[in-house]
Design a protein around this motif. Structure first.
Motif, PDB file in Angstrom:
ATOM      1  N   PHE A  84       0.766  -1.146  -0.098  1.00 55.13           N
ATOM      2  CA  PHE A  84      -0.118   0.072  -0.108  1.00 55.13           C
ATOM      3  C   PHE A  84       0.784   1.404   0.049  1.00 55.13           C
ATOM      4  O   PHE A  84       0.427   2.363   0.603  1.00 55.13           O
ATOM      5  CB  PHE A  84      -0.882  -0.060   1.213  1.00 55.13           C
ATOM      6  N   SER A  85       2.064   1.096  -0.363  1.00 55.86           N
ATOM      7  CA  SER A  85       3.106   2.494  -0.445  1.00 55.86           C
ATOM      8  C   SER A  85       2.807   3.483  -1.453  1.00 55.86           C
ATOM      9  O   SER A  85       3.164   4.551  -1.329  1.00 55.86           O
ATOM     10  CB  SER A  85       4.488   1.817  -0.768  1.00 55.86           C
ATOM     11  N   ALA A  86       1.716   3.119  -2.304  1.00 57.46           N
ATOM     12  CA  ALA A  86       1.048   4.376  -3.160  1.00 57.46           C
ATOM     13  C   ALA A  86       0.463   5.180  -2.239  1.00 57.46           C
ATOM     14  O   ALA A  86       0.563   6.369  -2.654  1.00 57.46           O
ATOM     15  CB  ALA A  86       0.356   3.920  -4.292  1.00 57.46           C
ATOM     16  N   GLU A  87      -0.365   4.966  -1.180  1.00 55.60           N
ATOM     17  CA  GLU A  87      -0.862   5.549  -0.096  1.00 55.60           C
ATOM     18  C   GLU A  87       0.282   6.621   0.355  1.00 55.60           C
ATOM     19  O   GLU A  87      -0.232   7.670   0.752  1.00 55.60           O
ATOM     20  CB  GLU A  87      -1.631   4.929   0.686  1.00 55.60           C
ATOM     21  N   VAL A  88       1.490   5.902   0.726  1.00 55.13           N
ATOM     22  CA  VAL A  88       2.519   6.793   1.587  1.00 55.13           C
ATOM     23  C   VAL A  88       2.965   7.964   0.424  1.00 55.13           C
ATOM     24  O   VAL A  88       3.023   8.964   0.718  1.00 55.13           O
ATOM     25  CB  VAL A  88       3.464   5.767   1.807  1.00 55.13           C
TER      26      VAL A  88
END
Length: 663
Positions: A84-88
């Motif tokens: 979910f690093s796109a959220e970061v």
């Protein structure tokens, strides 16, 4: 205008470091909440999704506000899982500073390294919080020194953890640490301070360090100027170190300077609400944004009307009339609005590298054929919420394709479809997304002149370019043969001409030259060159043939020396390029390069081999040529420009549809 300083702080960590628990402690300690939320009990305010409560992990970034002294802190809790690093990435673009949480039990982990690289690139102020000092087996000195060595950061401890009695850990303020100055944590802190403060260096060499109040003062000065990073120890479970963290936010995160005179805002998240429709989360960078205002969307190049404005208060949306500089809010608008959109006329572009890069593709199939259309509509909504999915709906083949970052993301998408739309979907096995590049130079000729009125005749030369160089286009045709207005249409068509090549993948690393061509003074129009360009480019690619490029990982492994043999064996079986090992006490560090296809599921085996105590960091590291086999080749999706008659019919229909839409 607000009478408080407004700070936007992100809280980041590797998964399970205790980020959300710390967020709940900050809310409770600041008096914002009456009771302490719990991740384990599913009562954490920032984990609002049902899936977050059931899984005990953060999936979406969420923002909560609290006041401390004379400041309003907008805390953005981000997911810790790499999937979910796109959220970061989307959250990083709006932050004034960061709390980086590290588990004192596990220490620096793979995703900690990814996050740190992004924070350094962006030059964001960072406070390090070593959490879980109450855990059995914690070596606080080791984790402190390891952080410095692995991340190349000079730390200054702002408090000291006394874990001599693990059943009753205590925190000492820096000025009360006179009995612990021989500890490695304080020794290293003083050494780091001496290295970046000449005045203190002289005192340090003379052994004049007993006035810890003065030492702390100098330490804080150097943290503020970026010479040192402030580090705190604590335990969210026991509420230790939380007040020090609150005070450190105000001390070390400066108020943002950029204040634009006109209204300016950046959208960092888009979600769909059951009743309110599409919600855009944004941060205001200048002026005041009011409901019913019209503000320019730079992407759309037109004004969009803000219908309603909300603030998120403890997980609930509360309507308000306006947002001021620095504030985060939620707006609704009937116009198109996407994550990353910039509103207003100011330059708020984010050109930094991303943690998240998707190189895996999955096909999604509705288990109930009757829900095919409904599944497509649901995936379109999910793609607006998370653009990294890059959703493609191939209507001729009745296929849905997504890009993903990893298997956990697939599981969450599956649950999302069931909970929000009651759709059961099957996600096929993830496949690596390759790219193509020309094997040699070749020409492609296109003559589009029937049925009239139309005329676009061109010859393209394509040539291989170095790996990683991308796409270049030049025209050697005289403007008397093809005028600039038509050349511009050719340029516009080049990117989507290369979306699918001969082997079914995006084409890259080539130069394209328009070497000959003509227009017709009566019959030519811009759409002719837009339509003809993919036909000429694909013909050139067909004549040249293409090579497959596979995505590569750069890996870094840290594990116990007794595991060097089995891990090296695994890497050799994956045909990895391995550098010579580096030995560090009882550990070894291995670096090298391996294909994404070979290492796709290696993390599971690695964790089993190391009993979860090793560190495996995988970072996308370009592409390299690979063999072409039947299982790698994909069929062309949609109508191929090489099928000229079908392509012309298809494109003419598309142009007519566009004409209808614009009327």
């Amino acid at each position: 205008m607000l009478d408080k300083t407004v700070l936007t702080i992100g809280i980041l960590a590797h998964v399970d470091a205790g980020k959300t628990s710390i967020t709940e402690c900050l809310l409770h300690h600041s008096g914002t909440t009456k009771s302490l939320g719990s991740v384990d009990k599913g009562s954490a305010i920032t984990d609002g999704l049902t899936m977050e409560k059931s899984r005990g992990i953060s999936i979406k970034a969420s923002s909560v506000n609290f006041s401390w002294e004379d400041s309003l802190v907008q805390l953005v809790d981000t997911p810790g899982h790499i999937d979910f690093s796109a959220e970061v990435d989307r959250s990083l673009s709006i932050l004034d500073g960061v709390i980086l949480v590290v588990s004192a039990k596990e220490g620096v982990q793979a995703h900690t390294l990814n996050l740190w690289e992004s924070l350094i690139e962006r030059k964001l102020p960072v406070i390090i919080f070593f959490n879980k000092i109450d855990r059995a087996g914690v070596d606080v000195e080791h984790v402190f020194l390891d952080f410095q060595k692995d991340l190349g950061a000079k730390l200054f401890a702002l408090n000291y953890p006394d874990v001599s009695n693990i059943d009753n850990p205590k925190l000492l303020s820096f000025t009360n640490c006179s009995n612990h100055t021989d500890s490695k944590i304080l020794e290293k802190s003083l050494e780091n301070l001496a290295e970046c403060d000449e005045t203190f260096l002289a005192q340090y060499l003379e052994g004049e360090t007993s006035d810890l109040g003065q030492v702390l003062k100098k330490g804080k000065q150097n943290i503020k100027t970026g010479g040192l990073y402030g580090a705190l120890f604590g335990s969210a479970k026991l509420g230790l170190g939380i007040e020090e963290l609150l005070n450190s936010i105000l001390t070390f995160i400066p108020q943002p300077k950029s204040d634009y005179s006109t209204a300016a805002a950046k959208v960092f998240k888009v979600t769909f609400h059951e009743k309110k429709g599409k919600l855009a989360y944004l941060k205001v960078y200048g002026g005041t944004l009011k409901s019913k205002d019209v503000i320019r969307s730079q992407r759309l190049d037109k004004g969009i009307k803000i219908n309603q404005i909300f603030k998120t208060i403890l997980g609930d949306l509360v309507q308000c009339s306006e947002l001021h500089h620095g504030e985060i809010g939620v707006v609704t608008t009937s116009d198109s609005i996407l994550s990353g959109d910039i509103l207003g006329s100011e330059n708020l572009n984010d050109h930094y590298s991303k943690i998240s890069k998707a190189v895996l593709g999955v096909q999604v199939i509705a288990k109930d054929v009757k829900k095919y259309q409904k599944l497509g509509e649901a995936l379109e909504i999910l793609n607006i919420e998370d653009p990294i999915l890059d959703f493609k709906w191939f209507k001729e083949e009745k296929e849905f394709h997504l890009k993903i970052l990893g298997p956990i993301q697939t599981e969450v998408l599956k649950e999302n479809l069931i909970q929000r739309w009651a759709i059961e979907a099957e996600f096929q096995k993830p496949k690596v997304i390759y790219k193509e590049t020309p094997s040699k130079s070749a020409e492609g000729y296109v003559r589009y002149w029937m049925p009239k009125p139309c005329w676009a005749i061109m010859t393209f030369l394509i040539e291989p370019a170095p790996l990683g160089s991308g796409i270049s286009f030049t025209s050697n045709v005289r403007t008397s043969d093809i005028s600039n207005k038509y050349i511009n249409e050719v340029k516009r068509a080049i990117p989507w001409s290369l979306r699918q090549g001969i082997l079914g993948y995006e084409v890259t690393d080539l130069s394209i030259t328009l070497i000959a061509g003509t227009e017709h003074t009566v019959h030519s129009n811009p759409g002719d060159f837009l339509l003809a360009t993919p036909m000429g480019v694909l013909k050139a690619l067909e004549n040249a043939g293409t090579d497959l490029l596979e995505p590569m990982y750069a890996f870094e492994i840290k594990a116990s020396q007794d595991l060097l043999g089995p891990i090296s064996s695994d890497l050799n079986q994956m045909n990895a390029q391995i550098d010579a090992p580096v030995f560090d006490n009882d550990f070894f560090i291995l670096r090298g390069r391996v294909s994404v296809a070979a290492a796709m599921s290696y993390s599971i085996k690695f964790n089993a081999t190391t009993s979860g105590k090793g560190r495996l960091k995988l970072v996308l590291d370009g592409y390299k040529k690979t063999s072409i086999t039947e299982d790698k080749i994909r069929s062309y999706k949609g109508v191929s420009p090489l099928d000229e008659s079908q392509w012309i019919l298809h494109m003419r229909g598309a142009f007519k549809a566009d004409d209808r839409k614009s009327k």
